[in-house]
Design a protein around this motif. Structure first.
Motif, PDB file in Angstrom:
ATOM      1  N   GLU A 199       0.874  -1.242   0.054  1.00 22.84           N
ATOM      2  CA  GLU A 199       0.234   0.121   0.105  1.00 22.84           C
ATOM      3  C   GLU A 199       0.660   1.250  -0.028  1.00 22.84           C
ATOM      4  OE1 GLU A 199      -3.148   2.272  -0.496  1.00 22.84           O
ATOM      5  OE2 GLU A 199      -2.983   0.304  -0.791  1.00 22.84           O
ATOM      6  N   PRO A 200       2.005   1.322   0.719  1.00 26.69           N
ATOM      7  CA  PRO A 200       2.665   2.606   0.771  1.00 26.69           C
ATOM      8  C   PRO A 200       3.279   2.924  -0.827  1.00 26.69           C
ATOM      9  CG  PRO A 200       3.442   1.383   2.628  1.00 26.69           C
ATOM     10  CD  PRO A 200       2.489   0.590   1.747  1.00 26.69           C
ATOM     11  N   LEU A 201       3.593   1.783  -1.709  1.00 26.67           N
ATOM     12  CA  LEU A 201       4.001   1.981  -2.855  1.00 26.67           C
ATOM     13  C   LEU A 201       2.905   2.038  -3.852  1.00 26.67           C
ATOM     14  CD1 LEU A 201       6.666  -0.767  -3.086  1.00 26.67           C
ATOM     15  CD2 LEU A 201       6.817   1.527  -2.237  1.00 26.67           C
ATOM     16  N   TRP A 202       1.760   2.125  -3.651  1.00 32.02           N
ATOM     17  CA  TRP A 202       0.399   2.019  -4.553  1.00 32.02           C
ATOM     18  C   TRP A 202      -0.086   3.395  -4.918  1.00 32.02           C
ATOM     19  CZ3 TRP A 202      -0.113  -3.026  -5.532  1.00 32.02           C
ATOM     20  CH2 TRP A 202      -1.293  -3.419  -6.432  1.00 32.02           C
ATOM     21  N   ASN A 203       1.026   4.148  -5.685  1.00 27.54           N
ATOM     22  CA  ASN A 203       0.401   5.298  -6.201  1.00 27.54           C
ATOM     23  C   ASN A 203       1.301   6.006  -7.134  1.00 27.54           C
ATOM     24  OD1 ASN A 203       2.911   6.719  -4.849  1.00 27.54           O
ATOM     25  ND2 ASN A 203       1.978   5.961  -2.816  1.00 27.54           N
ATOM     26  N   SER A 204       1.166   6.951  -7.627  1.00 28.74           N
ATOM     27  CA  SER A 204       1.587   7.571  -8.639  1.00 28.74           C
ATOM     28  C   SER A 204       3.378   7.866  -8.664  1.00 28.74           C
ATOM     29  CB  SER A 204       1.236   9.022  -9.267  1.00 28.74           C
ATOM     30  OG  SER A 204       1.131   9.943  -8.433  1.00 28.74           O
ATOM     31  N   GLN A 205       3.784   8.092  -7.228  1.00 24.42           N
ATOM     32  CA  GLN A 205       5.136   8.315  -6.939  1.00 24.42           C
ATOM     33  C   GLN A 205       6.047   7.163  -7.370  1.00 24.42           C
ATOM     34  OE1 GLN A 205       5.927   9.556  -3.150  1.00 24.42           O
ATOM     35  NE2 GLN A 205       8.325   9.349  -3.263  1.00 24.42           N
ATOM     36  N   TYR A 206       5.408   5.924  -7.198  1.00 19.60           N
ATOM     37  CA  TYR A 206       6.202   4.534  -7.534  1.00 19.60           C
ATOM     38  C   TYR A 206       5.864   3.817  -8.589  1.00 19.60           C
ATOM     39  CZ  TYR A 206       7.960   5.443  -2.947  1.00 19.60           C
ATOM     40  OH  TYR A 206       8.845   6.348  -1.843  1.00 19.60           O
ATOM     41  N   VAL A 207       4.453   3.854  -9.011  1.00 21.07           N
ATOM     42  CA  VAL A 207       3.697   3.161 -10.072  1.00 21.07           C
ATOM     43  C   VAL A 207       3.970   3.768 -11.438  1.00 21.07           C
ATOM     44  CG1 VAL A 207       1.634   2.036 -11.124  1.00 21.07           C
ATOM     45  CG2 VAL A 207       2.200   1.975  -8.426  1.00 21.07           C
ATOM     46  N   ASP A 208       4.599   3.205 -12.439  1.00 18.39           N
ATOM     47  CA  ASP A 208       4.845   4.093 -13.732  1.00 18.39           C
ATOM     48  C   ASP A 208       3.223   4.082 -14.448  1.00 18.39           C
ATOM     49  OD1 ASP A 208       6.684   4.925 -15.932  1.00 18.39           O
ATOM     50  OD2 ASP A 208       5.328   3.324 -16.824  1.00 18.39           O
ATOM     51  N   HIS A 209       2.776   2.960 -14.690  1.00 19.36           N
ATOM     52  CA  HIS A 209       1.235   2.567 -15.324  1.00 19.36           C
ATOM     53  C   HIS A 209       0.885   1.274 -14.854  1.00 19.36           C
ATOM     54  CE1 HIS A 209       3.941   0.355 -18.246  1.00 19.36           C
ATOM     55  NE2 HIS A 209       2.709  -0.298 -18.423  1.00 19.36           N
ATOM     56  N   ILE A 210      -0.506   1.105 -15.208  1.00 18.14           N
ATOM     57  CA  ILE A 210      -1.083  -0.346 -14.889  1.00 18.14           C
ATOM     58  C   ILE A 210      -1.937  -0.725 -16.185  1.00 18.14           C
ATOM     59  CG2 ILE A 210      -3.161  -1.201 -13.791  1.00 18.14           C
ATOM     60  CD1 ILE A 210      -2.272   0.603 -11.198  1.00 18.14           C
ATOM     61  N   GLN A 211      -1.646  -1.820 -16.446  1.00 23.08           N
ATOM     62  CA  GLN A 211      -2.200  -2.583 -17.659  1.00 23.08           C
ATOM     63  C   GLN A 211      -3.345  -3.494 -17.181  1.00 23.08           C
ATOM     64  OE1 GLN A 211       0.203  -4.540 -20.488  1.00 23.08           O
ATOM     65  NE2 GLN A 211       1.853  -2.872 -20.536  1.00 23.08           N
ATOM     66  N   ILE A 212      -4.600  -3.573 -17.734  1.00 22.08           N
ATOM     67  CA  ILE A 212      -5.766  -4.497 -17.587  1.00 22.08           C
ATOM     68  C   ILE A 212      -5.933  -5.086 -18.860  1.00 22.08           C
ATOM     69  CG2 ILE A 212      -8.085  -4.931 -16.530  1.00 22.08           C
ATOM     70  CD1 ILE A 212      -7.604  -2.269 -14.716  1.00 22.08           C
ATOM     71  N   THR A 213      -6.046  -6.262 -18.917  1.00 20.81           N
ATOM     72  CA  THR A 213      -6.266  -7.043 -20.253  1.00 20.81           C
ATOM     73  C   THR A 213      -7.125  -7.984 -19.918  1.00 20.81           C
ATOM     74  OG1 THR A 213      -4.057  -6.590 -21.107  1.00 20.81           O
ATOM     75  CG2 THR A 213      -4.969  -8.640 -21.960  1.00 20.81           C
ATOM     76  N   VAL A 214      -8.291  -8.183 -20.607  1.00 19.96           N
ATOM     77  CA  VAL A 214      -9.122  -9.284 -20.762  1.00 19.96           C
ATOM     78  C   VAL A 214      -9.162  -9.687 -22.233  1.00 19.96           C
ATOM     79  CG1 VAL A 214     -11.634 -10.159 -20.413  1.00 19.96           C
ATOM     80  CG2 VAL A 214     -10.481  -8.643 -18.891  1.00 19.96           C
ATOM     81  N   ALA A 215      -8.412 -10.809 -22.870  1.00 14.89           N
ATOM     82  CA  ALA A 215      -8.290 -11.421 -23.823  1.00 14.89           C
ATOM     83  C   ALA A 215      -9.070 -12.652 -24.079  1.00 14.89           C
ATOM     84  CB  ALA A 215      -7.013 -11.549 -24.261  1.00 14.89           C
ATOM     85  N   GLU A 216      -9.653 -12.636 -25.161  1.00  8.81           N
ATOM     86  CA  GLU A 216     -10.377 -13.861 -25.560  1.00  8.81           C
ATOM     87  C   GLU A 216     -10.189 -14.840 -26.932  1.00  8.81           C
ATOM     88  OE1 GLU A 216     -15.088 -13.926 -23.877  1.00  8.81           O
ATOM     89  OE2 GLU A 216     -14.417 -11.870 -24.797  1.00  8.81           O
ATOM     90  N   THR A 217     -10.068 -15.967 -27.002  1.00  4.87           N
ATOM     91  CA  THR A 217      -9.720 -16.621 -28.230  1.00  4.87           C
ATOM     92  C   THR A 217     -11.152 -16.706 -29.048  1.00  4.87           C
ATOM     93  OG1 THR A 217      -9.886 -18.750 -27.242  1.00  4.87           O
ATOM     94  CG2 THR A 217      -7.733 -17.754 -27.289  1.00  4.87           C
ATOM     95  N   VAL A 218     -12.008 -16.600 -28.484  1.00  3.45           N
ATOM     96  CA  VAL A 218     -13.394 -17.017 -29.115  1.00  3.45           C
ATOM     97  C   VAL A 218     -13.901 -15.790 -29.857  1.00  3.45           C
ATOM     98  CG1 VAL A 218     -14.070 -19.031 -27.590  1.00  3.45           C
ATOM     99  CG2 VAL A 218     -14.750 -16.608 -27.302  1.00  3.45           C
ATOM    100  N   GLY A 219     -14.637 -16.033 -30.848  1.00  4.53           N
ATOM    101  CA  GLY A 219     -15.419 -15.007 -31.358  1.00  4.53           C
ATOM    102  C   GLY A 219     -16.865 -14.687 -30.771  1.00  4.53           C
ATOM    103  N   VAL A 220     -17.672 -14.198 -31.657  1.00  7.30           N
ATOM    104  CA  VAL A 220     -18.969 -13.837 -30.929  1.00  7.30           C
ATOM    105  C   VAL A 220     -19.687 -14.828 -30.989  1.00  7.30           C
ATOM    106  CG1 VAL A 220     -18.698 -11.429 -31.540  1.00  7.30           C
ATOM    107  CG2 VAL A 220     -19.691 -12.558 -33.017  1.00  7.30           C
ATOM    108  N   GLY A 221     -19.646 -16.036 -31.815  1.00  8.52           N
ATOM    109  CA  GLY A 221     -20.354 -17.101 -31.867  1.00  8.52           C
ATOM    110  C   GLY A 221     -21.966 -16.710 -31.889  1.00  8.52           C
ATOM    111  N   GLY A 222     -22.830 -17.512 -31.200  1.00  3.48           N
ATOM    112  CA  GLY A 222     -24.076 -17.360 -31.245  1.00  3.48           C
ATOM    113  C   GLY A 222     -24.781 -16.230 -30.935  1.00  3.48           C
ATOM    114  N   ARG A 223     -23.854 -15.124 -30.409  1.00  5.80           N
ATOM    115  CA  ARG A 223     -24.333 -13.939 -29.609  1.00  5.80           C
ATOM    116  C   ARG A 223     -24.233 -12.842 -30.351  1.00  5.80           C
ATOM    117  NH1 ARG A 223     -20.360 -12.309 -25.690  1.00  5.80           N
ATOM    118  NH2 ARG A 223     -22.262 -11.077 -24.355  1.00  5.80           N
ATOM    119  N   GLY A 224     -24.035 -13.187 -31.813  1.00  3.15           N
ATOM    120  CA  GLY A 224     -23.851 -12.144 -32.998  1.00  3.15           C
ATOM    121  C   GLY A 224     -24.825 -11.135 -32.855  1.00  3.15           C
ATOM    122  N   GLY A 225     -26.143 -11.392 -32.673  1.00  2.66           N
ATOM    123  CA  GLY A 225     -27.191 -10.471 -32.738  1.00  2.66           C
ATOM    124  C   GLY A 225     -26.866  -9.619 -31.619  1.00  2.66           C
ATOM    125  N   TYR A 226     -26.871  -9.955 -30.406  1.00  3.11           N
ATOM    126  CA  TYR A 226     -26.689  -9.094 -29.101  1.00  3.11           C
ATOM    127  C   TYR A 226     -25.441  -8.257 -29.426  1.00  3.11           C
ATOM    128  CZ  TYR A 226     -24.712  -8.005 -24.619  1.00  3.11           C
ATOM    129  OH  TYR A 226     -23.893  -7.348 -23.827  1.00  3.11           O
TER     130      TYR A 226
END
Length: 484
Positions: A199-226
């Motif tokens: 927690e003492p390091l959890w700020n802009s003084q010590y953190v350069d940047h943060i990446q959040i990635t949610v990657a999927e291998t599937v396509g839209v499949g049967g949800r195409g309309g939605y």
């Protein structure tokens, strides 16, 4: 390590959409696992409610088939399966009419916790809520669970909240986002607020940047309309990635209590800067070999909807000013991977010279697959020949650390449903939080829709369009690899 299971009180849970895909894949298998673990009292009752004309025996047969499909064979013990199936009831019901509601009322027991899971389209939330009250099934102690999408913009989200509020108090409404039920997401709060180390390091003084990635291998499949009406922004960024960003960026709550946690998340959303057009990239997967294109999957050759989104987000508060958050999600990417990477800044001065290279500490929080956390640290490479530095991971994969057979590593849905029964709203979204997220999202969508540009193309099996790399490259940063 031995799992410690705390039983919940006896309950009656009705699942509207009880024959649907979500019930078969997630809700019912999750409830079975909790029953097998000894957390669900045998006097509890699970009522499937759907349009299909089924007998209770036929419904039990359908659920049994779902368990065989989605539960590993070594967990399908005959005594446990028979015991769980004996808890099931079924009502054929018309969500917008009168059929089945009197039968449903007969299944409700006043001495049990009463909960209703709306595993149906949002257009049915209002009619179901109205009929639960018209027929005297719901009261002030009733709890309801609603699935996303919570609207498609601020206006529809407000209308949905107003509809639910006509019949239920906010303390009765559980807006479920399964990402918040993942073991690693909850451990993120334990990591931050249970250890003096980070927690003492959890700020802009010590953190350069943060990446959040949610990657999927599937396509839209049967949800195409939605999906073609929603896209990656509405389907993933506005809810899942937004929630992860809030948990990473929020201030310590005064206590681990529902409204205290959600108050801090809401502050993060309200501190988000508007996103400039040059700070986001939209993509759409093309065809490759036997893999069809997005346009083919949604049957719309002129679609401008994105299947990939990358963006730079700034949080304007004292903790995070100057530290960007990079969000990325997409379909048909190289691997199925969800992670949060906290990239710390370089040491202010290297005593080892330029030949030692650039080394950074990176805390990686893996949501899927193989939930766990890894902290990259720099050490001397073993052996003679001078001071050569290498990066090595301090790895905690939950299945390894806790034991692969440990039932503590539970599925997100089963954990969240048990939280509903306990009456704990900590991991569920509040109405004002949903509306604040849409208030930030809507101008971004309106901006690109006004320009009517096609998303950038990208090949299936890649990391997305090349243009997304420029979001980081122009600031001398780079995305973490999406690995097979």
């Amino acid at each position: 390590m031995v799992s410690r299971v705390i039983p919940v009180d006896p309950f009656d849970l009705t699942i509207f959409g009880g024959t649907g895909d979500l019930a078969r894949r997630k809700i019912l298998p999750g409830l079975y696992r909790r029953f097998r673990a000894g957390q669900m009292p045998e006097t509890s009752q699970i009522v499937g409610a759907a349009r299909s004309d089924l007998t209770e025996d036929q419904y039990r047969d359908e659920v049994h088939e779902a368990l065989k499909e989605f539960i590993s064979k070594d967990k399908l013990e005959s005594n446990a399966v028979d015991g769980f199936l004996s808890l099931l009831r079924y009502v054929s019901i018309d969500a917008t009419g009168d059929k089945g509601w009197s039968e449903l009322k007969e299944h409700q027991r006043g001495d049990h916790i009463s909960a209703f899971y709306f595993s149906v389209a949002p257009s049915l939330f209002g009619p179901i809520a109205e009929r639960l009250h018209e027929h005297g099934i719901a009261d002030a102690s009733t709890r309801i669970v609603v699935e996303k999408p919570f609207g498609r913009d601020l206006e529809t989200a407000r209308k949905l909240n107003q509809t639910l509020a006509q019949h239920f108090d906010e303390t009765q409404i559980y807006r479920i986002d399964h990402y918040l039920g993942k073991e690693t997401v909850q451990n993120l709060m334990a990591l931050r607020f249970g250890n003096v180390l980070f927690e003492p390091l959890w700020n802009s003084q010590y953190v350069d940047h943060i990446q959040i990635t949610v990657a999927e291998t599937v396509g839209v499949g049967g949800r195409g309309g939605y999906y073609d009406r929603s896209g990656a922004m509405r389907d993933m960024v506005q809810n899942h990635l937004m929630q992860l960003l809030c948990l990473i960026a929020m201030e310590p709550p005064s206590q681990f209590e529902p409204d205290a946690v959600r108050d801090e998340k809401l502050k993060v959303i309200r501190a988000l800067d508007p996103v400039k057009p040059e700070e986001l990239v939209r993509g759409q997967y093309t065809a490759k070999g036997k893999t069809p294109s997005y346009l083919h999957d949604v049957e719309n050759e002129d679609s401008r909807t994105e299947s990939f989104m990358a963006m730079k987000v700034n949080v304007s508060n004292w903790r995070w000013a100057g530290t960007p958050f990079y969000l990325r999600t997409g379909k048909r990417l190289r691997a199925r991977q969800s992670e949060i990477a906290v990239v710390f800044k370089d040491a202010p001065h290297s005593i080892f010279g330029e030949e030692a290279g650039r080394h950074r500490n990176i805390l990686t929080i893996r949501l899927q697959p193989n939930e766990g956390m890894t902290l990259g640290v720099t050490i001397k490479e073993p052996g003679p020949g001078g001071m050569r530095l290498i990066d090595v991971p301090l790895d905690m994969t939950f299945a390894d650390a806790l034991g692969a057979e440990n039932d503590n590593v539970t599925d997100a849905y089963e954990r969240l449903v048990m939280d509903v029964i306990r009456g704990n709203q900590t991991l569920f979204m509040r109405g004002d939080e949903v509306e604040a997220a849409w208030a930030w999202t809507d101008p971004i969508i309106e901006s690109w829709e006004s320009r009517d540009r096609r998303p950038y193309p990208y090949e299936p099996g890649s990391s997305g369009p090349e243009e997304s790399a420029m979001l980081l490259h122009r600031e001398e940063r780079r995305w973490r690899e999406i690995r097979e």
